[in-house]
Structure formats: C-alpha cells, structure tokens
Design an enzyme around this catalytic site. Structure first.
Site, PDB file in Angstrom:
ATOM      1  N   LYS A  31      15.668 -30.747 -24.110  1.00  0.00           N
ATOM      2  CA  LYS A  31      16.174 -30.203 -22.838  1.00  0.00           C
ATOM      3  C   LYS A  31      17.207 -31.183 -22.310  1.00  0.00           C
ATOM      4  CE  LYS A  31      15.434 -27.184 -21.094  1.00  0.00           C
ATOM      5  NZ  LYS A  31      15.999 -25.870 -20.909  1.00  0.00           N
ATOM      6  N   HIS A  70      12.019 -18.462 -26.336  1.00  0.00           N
ATOM      7  CA  HIS A  70      12.076 -19.305 -25.147  1.00  0.00           C
ATOM      8  C   HIS A  70      10.672 -19.553 -24.616  1.00  0.00           C
ATOM      9  CE1 HIS A  70      11.859 -18.963 -20.656  1.00  0.00           C
ATOM     10  NE2 HIS A  70      12.753 -19.913 -20.701  1.00  0.00           N
TER      11      HIS A  70
HETATM   12  O1  GKR Z   1      10.831 -26.108 -18.002  1.00  0.00           O
HETATM   13  O2  GKR Z   1      12.516 -27.003 -16.974  1.00  0.00           O
HETATM   14  C1  GKR Z   1      12.035 -26.225 -17.802  1.00  0.00           C
HETATM   15  C2  GKR Z   1      12.992 -25.390 -18.626  1.00  0.00           C
HETATM   16  O3  GKR Z   1      14.307 -25.679 -18.256  1.00  0.00           O
HETATM   17  C3  GKR Z   1      12.698 -23.906 -18.479  1.00  0.00           C
HETATM   18  O4  GKR Z   1      12.614 -23.547 -17.134  1.00  0.00           O
HETATM   19  C4  GKR Z   1      13.734 -23.043 -19.145  1.00  0.00           C
HETATM   20  O5  GKR Z   1      13.557 -21.711 -18.740  1.00  0.00           O
HETATM   21  O6  GKR Z   1      12.797 -23.818 -21.242  1.00  0.00           O
HETATM   22  C5  GKR Z   1      13.621 -22.971 -20.631  1.00  0.00           C
HETATM   23  C6  GKR Z   1      14.940 -22.798 -21.348  1.00  0.00           C
HETATM   24  O7  GKR Z   1      14.938 -22.824 -22.535  1.00  0.00           O
HETATM   25  O8  GKR Z   1      15.966 -22.581 -20.694  1.00  0.00           O
HETATM   26 MG    MG Z   2      17.017 -22.309 -22.717  1.00  0.00          MG
END
Ligand code: GKR
Ligand code: MG
Length: 437
Positions: free
Chosen positions: A196, A332
């Site tokens: 991420k 996702h």
């Molecule tokens: O858990 O902060 C998080 C992610 O950014 C999530 O909210 C996203 O929806 O994992 C997700 C993504 O692939 O964009």
């Molecule tokens: Mg994503």
C-alpha cells in the site's frame, strides 16, 4: 413435491474489531474497524452467515432489506438480486477515491452480497457441500493470497484494555517494510506481495519496492497501490522506474484518479516501452466500468470483491466478462474478519479467471477479535484450501460476537474516517489531496 425451506429469522450484529494505525493516501486507520455479521436461520434449523462492512450505513441498508429476506427461500437468489442486488444506476457515480470502500451507488449491492453469502452457506450445509462447489465447483484446490504490506505508526490497534500487541511495529521507512514483509511471509507463506503506497514521497516508495525485490527476488511478484495519490506525470515516472520490479506477474494499481487519467498513464508507459499492467478497484468498481476500462485501455487488471460487486456469483460473472474483454482479474480487500476471509476464499476458488493472488487484510486482525469458532482461519503456504466442512466451512463463536458488538455500542465510530484519525494523531491540518505528488 419437495418441501420449500424458508428464512425464518435475520439477525444483524454490528461489530468493532481492533485495527492497527495503518496508513494510506486517505489517512490513518482508526483503532477499530467496523464490520457487520448477518445471521440467517431457516425453518429447518440451519444457520447461515454473511459478513459486510460496518457502521450506521450498512445497518440501515440491512433493515431496509429485511422484509425481502425473512420468508424467502434461500435457494431463490436470482429473484432477490433482481429486486435488490443490482447497483442503483440513478445514484451518484462511484467515488471510492474519496471515501475508502464506500461506493454510494452500490449500497444495496453490498447488503445483497452478505445475504447471498449467508444463503449459500445454508444451501451448502443443506446439501453437505462447500460453497465453491454449490456455485459450480472449484477452479483450483486452494485460494492464494498476497502479503498486504502497509506503512504504519507504532501500535497494534484497540484502546485501553483492548489494546493489541504491536506485532509488526512502526513501519515508516523502506528498510522497515522489508522486515514487515519477512515477518508476514514467514508466518503465512504468501507468495506475492502488495504494497500500500501513496504514503511516503515517491522516491522512498520506489526504494521500498526495490528493497523488496532484492530481498525476495523475481519469483515473488510485486504490486504497489497508492490509491490515486500520484499525478499522471508521477505515475509515469514511477512506472518507468519500477519497470523491472513490477514485471513477472506484478502490477501498478490505481496510481492516479479517474479512468481518463489512468488511460493517459497507460498510453505514456507503453510509449516508453513499459508494459506493466494497470490494476484498479477505484476507476473500476462495478460492471458498467468494465467496458470503458477496456475501450480506453485504462485498466488491464480489474479488482473484484465479493462484498462490493454483489457476492460470490457476481464475482464469477465479473470473471466471465473480464475474460471476454481480455482483462485480468484480481481481488481487492478491506479490513475484515474470518468469515469474510472464507467468503473471499470461496469466491477465488470458484472463479476460474482469478489468476492473481488475492488481497487480504487478515494478517492485521488478531485472534483476540476473531468471531469464528476454533479461532483464526489457517493459511497453508499462503493459500486457503477448500474447507472440509460444508457451506462456508466455519461456525460462529457467539461469545466473541457479543464482545465485539458490545464494544461497537460503546464506541463513537459509526463510519470509517481515516482523515479524521490523521488529523487527530499525525497532522492537525491533514486533508486528502489528489494528486499529492
Ligand atoms: O485499508 O487503507 C486500507 C486500504 O487502502 C483499503 O481501504 C483499500 O480499499 O485495500 C484497498 C485498495 O486496494 O484500494
Ligand atoms: Mg486498491
């Protein structure tokens, strides 16, 4: 004539599970992630379970759906989809780059998905078959998942007596991300990595990916997802810089916001000789995004999600459409508990086109907040095998549910707000700016 089984009751449990301070371009995770457990019981005494995202919005949606569910035959899912499951075409266009995981247009679809999961659980238990076999059989014997790495602040999540041990520690540098990856891969056996991004400056994130590549080698595919934090310019620069590291089964996920900008990134990367696929769960959030994504060549890998797209069967339909359009399929995830873990595993098992390891937030939740009888779902070499038990393959620990539900009621959180958390703990002036770089 065969006797018809009916749903005799529907119980909704709002839950709060401890969650570490994970970072993304939205901000920072709150100390608790909200989820909803749906319990359906039938006239034959079978219980089926579904899990959905949490908070006040989903609760209202489930209440509105209740009259359609109580009294229905759990085998009659197509009729429920026709009445309720289809996305609201009149509503606002998806805005998932504004609110993580929220797509206002698809609120009904998401509540349908949890009901479908519970009905499939019931059908599987009635037929003594796992859910993946009920929906057409398995395309593979185990569902592979990726190591989902996050930059994070120190802290394991939860508050006060509920505070969790910080298993992974603070991680705000490229080098500490390699330690996080090693720990997660050693524990679960994952064979692919998702980072991420959109948290540190681009050069530091390039360095992170490069360090991961040299630590794990080219046999471990890498993907990075900054949740739209980058401009087209920056996305192209990073795509070029990471051409080698993201090759061999990796991808660049939602580098920038919006279908047209994604198409621009793709065009410029191809012109620079970079063929790294672009993946998305932001530009593409529903069925009517797939054709434009293909026509514009904005996205080459679409991210499914059995919660958001309308269930396990919708994931299979999505897989078929992607195959027809020549798009790859991945999955996702958002914060979730063990029941969703199994829903995601069955969706992967039963979707032939799911050729990438799926995302999961599961390593970020702890056994102390698991709602499954017998504890956490077990991974074998980074994958979840077809369960030996019928239905979704798990039962619920209702003492744990009572604890997480009581906690939900004692907390002020009613929807996810990563920006507010960021302002409270890190930067009082935080605002999500797109693009940030
Ligand atoms: O858990 O902060 C998080 C992610 O950014 C999530 O909210 C996203 O929806 O994992 C997700 C993504 O692939 O964009
Ligand atoms: Mg994503």
């Amino acid at each position: 004539m065969a006797r018809v089984m009916r749903i005799s009751s529907m119980t909704i449990h709002p839950l709060a599970a401890a969650d570490p301070p994970l970072r993304s371009s939205y901000g920072r995770h709150a100390p608790y992630a909200l989820r909803t457990l749906v319990v359906l019981k039938t006239t034959d005494g079978i219980a089926g379970y579904g899990e959905a995202h949490g908070g006040a919005g989903p609760l209202a949606s489930f209440e509105a759906l209740r009259p359609h569910v109580v009294g229905m035959d759990p085998f009659q899912l197509s009729g429920l989809w026709r009445k309720w499951g289809r996305p609201d075409r009149e509503g606002d266009r998806s805005q998932t780059w504004m609110v993580p995981g929220e797509n206002p247009r698809d609120a009904r679809t998401r509540s349908y998905a949890a009901i479908e999961a519970a009905c499939l659980d019931i059908i599987g238990k009635a037929l003594n078959k796992p859910v993946c076999d009920v929906v057409g059989g398995r395309a593979r014997e185990a569902a592979p998942f990726s190591a989902y790495l996050f930059y994070k602040h120190g802290g394991g999540g939860g508050l006060g007596q509920d505070e969790r041990e910080d298993e992974y520690g603070e991680c705000l540098t490229p080098a500490s991300m390699v330690s996080q990856a090693r720990h997660m891969i050693l524990k679960y056996g994952f064979k692919e990595i998702k980072l991420k991004g959109g948290v540190l400056a681009p050069d530091a994130e390039i360095e992170t990916i490069r360090l991961l590549r040299s630590a794990f080698g080219p046999s471990v595919p890498l993907r990075i997802d900054p949740n739209c934090a980058w401009s087209v310019e920056t996305s192209v620069k990073i795509g070029v810089a990471l051409q080698e590291e993201l090759s061999g089964g990796g991808y660049l996920e939602d580098p920038t916001a919006g279908m047209d900008a994604m198409a621009d990134v793709r065009k410029r990367l191809l012109a620079a000789g970079v063929e790294t696929p672009l993946a998305s769960n932001v530009a593409v959030t529903g069925f009517d995004d797939l054709l434009p994504a293909r026509e514009l060549d904005a996205v080459q890998v679409a991210l499914s999600d059995p919660h958001y797209w309308g269930g396990i069967r919708a994931t299979q339909r999505m897989g078929d459409i992607c195959e027809l359009l020549g798009l790859g399929v991945s999955m996702h995830s958002n914060n979730h508990l063990g029941l969703s873990m199994m829903i995601m595993a069955h969706a992967c098992l039963a979707t032939p086109q799911m050729e990438f390891a799926c995302d999961t937030h599961y390593p970020w939740q702890t056994a102390m907040d698991e709602i499954l009888e017998g504890g956490r779902v077990q991974f074998l070499d980074g994958a979840i095998p077809v369960p030996g038990k019928p239905g979704l393959g798990v039962e619920i620990d209702f003492d744990q549910v009572a604890r997480l539900e009581q906690r939900y009621h004692s907390l002020p959180y009613r929807k996810r707000d990563d920006e507010a958390e960021m302002r409270q703990h890190v930067d009082p002036n935080w605002k999500r700016i797109l693009p940030r770089w």
